[in-house]
Design an enzyme around this catalytic site. Structure first.
Site, PDB file in Angstrom:
ATOM      1  CG  LEU A  63      -1.919  -1.127   1.313  1.00 59.22           C
ATOM      2  CD1 LEU A  63      -2.584  -1.162   2.677  1.00 59.22           C
ATOM      3  CD2 LEU A  63      -2.970  -0.991   0.229  1.00 59.22           C
ATOM      4  CB  VAL A  98       7.200  -1.897   3.999  1.00 61.13           C
ATOM      5  CG1 VAL A  98       6.587  -2.249   2.652  1.00 61.13           C
ATOM      6  CG2 VAL A  98       8.658  -1.500   3.841  1.00 61.13           C
ATOM      7  N   GLY A 119       7.056   4.176   3.807  1.00 62.59           N
ATOM      8  CA  GLY A 119       7.587   5.426   4.345  1.00 62.59           C
ATOM      9  C   GLY A 119       9.048   5.245   4.682  1.00 62.59           C
ATOM     10  CG  ASP A 135       5.151  12.185  12.709  1.00 60.62           C
ATOM     11  OD1 ASP A 135       5.353  13.361  12.320  1.00 60.62           O
ATOM     12  OD2 ASP A 135       5.571  11.190  12.088  1.00 60.62           O
ATOM     13  CE1 TYR A 169      11.198   2.755  12.852  1.00 60.54           C
ATOM     14  CE2 TYR A 169       8.803   2.751  13.058  1.00 60.54           C
ATOM     15  CZ  TYR A 169      10.050   2.423  13.551  1.00 60.54           C
ATOM     16  OH  TYR A 169      10.171   1.746  14.727  1.00 60.54           O
TER      17      TYR A 169
END
Ligand SMILES: Nc1ncnc2c1ncn2[C@@H]1O[C@H](COP(=O)(O)OP(=O)(O)OP(=O)(O)O)[C@@H](O)[C@H]1O
Length: 560
Positions: free
Chosen positions: A65, A72, A68, A180, A70
């Site tokens: 999908l 998957v 990033g 975040d 950091y």
């Protein structure tokens, strides 16, 4: 370095282009998937299970999908519930995973419509895997790029949803801080216009991994840089930046070339340049309040109570019957204008549109909430599988139009019936009235005739009034009777003498007498003798009434 912030690795977190490059499109590239064989996804036209969770409930599919800096994210299946879910894998050590245990337990209990659900989590020797709700329409940043600038209505609606999610997190004791918040971590469910905050708890994991400073520099409040500690207000600051991005379509501090420049500006209190482009005063006011120093910065609750974001009504389902067709719902206005409206909803006969229109007509809800409450009711109906598709937000609503037309047709047919019935009743009444009038006329005539007859024939009034009809009386009065000549009335008597006597005897006034006299003289009848010479048929030509003739004859021929 003591007292100095650890700067994030710029290329991974800040660069929105990079974030974009690793979204859905990436699924067709070849990559190495941890704990699985090398998969060339371009050769897999169909989805395949490539890994199972330790409890075998979740099955990871060969469909990425997104990726990033950091983690998957893969598409996966919840084999127990049959749902699609997101399989998030983050490279980390066992020790780091153990440190996060408490936090993970809290995250598992977080449940809010505006926060992506966290289902499960485990460690598989190289990475932490956590299973979350799958979002199908991408992130808020992707939406902003697609739509360029969002309209204020969408911004308002989505902002409220983000803030409601944050309010829920911040209401925990101690508050859950996201750390975040940014448009990449806010996910959209396009079909229903829902917005959910994602990546919850990941910030802490990233810190554990000693990966970067927590958060994303452009969205980080100044207090996050100095490691003196911070509160949930950092999420408010980050929300302000998200709102700035939503309203301008620009990434905040895009004028900066690197994270160091961003850091310098943020810590010196220099606001992003794109703030100058915000023209809507209410939005500008909110953003400025979000960017204030921590102790002055507003809370999420205060933001929700600003005029721009104020109190949109929510619809709650209070109860249903077993068949789920009789619902009790409540419109709740949170915020300053506290108000709630409870109502019954019959799934078989009501539509959200009709019920809301009724409430507006009854002035229990303001008209400006018409669309919102309608779509909220439809959302509940959808959740109960009682929603007829294509009915939301004033779109083509053939099902409900059909229902409305049917109702209208029924109403018109009923009105027609009522009109016909009224006409029928009016017609009957008219007939009855006419009949009464006729009877009244008859009775009047009967009365005057019988009065005359009484005078003429000396019939007792009771006898006359017993007669059932005018015709009977008329017949009786006009029936031929034998006359006898009265010798006491000389033939030489002037006709006017006779007439006057007759009129006086029959209670007729002088005018009537003169009328008769005039008619008789008009026929050259000047004396009683002239009248006696007349034949029966001549009497008919005198122009006198039958009764007048009879009265005169009676007098001439002695009938009493
Ligand atoms: N729940 C989800 N449902 C659908 N797609 C998701 C979900 N979570 C993440 N993704 C996709 O995976 C991508 C990577 O996720 P994310 O950005 O959260 O990773 P990350 O490593 O935490 O990112 P960051 O670079 O912000 O640290 C997202 O851009 C998104 O496209």
């Amino acid at each position: 370095m003591e007292g100095r912030p650890r700067l994030p690795s710029y290329g991974t977190t800040r660069n929105s282009e990079y974030q974009y490059g690793v979204s859905r499109d990436y699924a067709i590239s070849s990559l190495v998937v941890p704990n699985s064989e090398h998969i060339d996804l371009s050769k897999h036209s169909t989805e395949k299970i490539i890994e199972l969770s330790p409890n075998k409930r979740y099955a990871k599919l060969n469909c990425i999908l997104g990726k990033g800096a950091y983690k998957v994210v893969y598409k996966a299946l919840d084999r127990e519930e049959g749902y699609e879910v997101a399989w998030n894998g983050c490279q980390t050590s066992k020790a780091e995973y153990m440190e996060l245990n408490d936090e993970i337990e809290i995250l598992k209990r977080v449940r809010h419509p505006n926060i992506i659900n966290f289902h499960d989590c485990w460690y598989n020797n190289t990475e932490i895997v956590f299973i979350t709700e799958l979002m199908t329409s991408g992130t808020l940043r992707e939406y902003i790029h697609k739509l360029q600038i969002l309209n204020l209505k969408i911004i308002k609606r989505w902002s409220r949803q983000i803030l409601k999610g944050l309010l829920y997190l911040h209401s925990h004791v101690p508050p859950i801080i996201h750390r975040d918040i940014k448009c990449d971590n806010i996910f959209i469910n396009g079909a229903h216009g829902e917005v959910k905050i994602g990546d919850l708890g990941i910030a802490k994991m990233k810190k554990g991994k000693n990966y970067t400073v927590i958060g994303t520099p452009e969205f980080m409040a100044p207090e996050m840089y100095d490691e003196k500690g911070y509160s949930e207000k950092v999420d408010v600051y980050a929300f302000g930046m998200c709102l700035l991005e939503m309203v301008t379509g620009e990434y905040p501090y895009s004028e900066c070339k690197n994270a160091a420049q961003v850091y310098k500006k943020v810590t010196s209190g220099i606001k992003p340049e794109c703030l100058d482009k915000v023209t809507e005063p209410q939005v500008l006011d909110i953003i400025n309040n979000c960017l204030l120093p921590e102790n002055e910065r507003w809370s999420v609750q205060q933001l929700l109570e600003t005029p721009f974001l104020l109190a949109e009504p929510e619809v709650l389902l209070l109860s249903t019957n077993d068949q789920k067709n009789h619902l009790t719902m409540q419109v709740v206005f949170k915020g300053m204008d506290r108000l709630s409206v409870k109502f019954e909803f019959n799934v078989d006969t009501d539509t959200a549109e009709d019920v809301v229109n009724e409430m507006i007509e009854e002035q229990v809800i303001p008209e400006r909430y018409q669309q919102l409450i309608t779509s909220e009711i439809n959302r509940i109906l959808r959740e109960l599988n009682k929603y007829a598709p294509g009915t939301e937000d004033g779109k083509d609503d053939s099902h409900h139009i059909w229902k409305r037309e049917t109702a209208m047709e029924k109403e018109l047919a009923a009105a027609d019936d009522r009109a016909l019935e009224a006409e029928r009743r009016a017609f009957i009444l008219e007939q009855q009235l006419a009949e009464k009038e006729r009877k009244l006329e008859n009775e009047k005539m009967i009365f005057s005739n019988s009065a005359a007859a009484l005078v003429e024939q000396d019939i007792p009034s009771t006898q006359v009034l017993k007669k059932s009809s005018y015709n009977d009386i008329r017949e009786e009065l006009t029936a031929e009777e034998p006359y006898s000549f009265r010798e006491d009335i000389s033939n030489d008597r002037p006709i006017e003498d006779l007439v006057r006597d007759v009129c006086i005897n029959s209670n007729r006034n002088i005018d009537k007498a003169n009328e008769w006299i005039q008619r008789l003289k008009g026929q050259d009848i000047m004396t009683v003798g002239d009248l006696r010479e007349l034949h029966d048929e001549d009497w008919n030509g005198l122009g006198l009434t039958v009764l007048a003739c009879r009265l005169l004859k009676n007098t001439l021929y002695g009938k009493s």
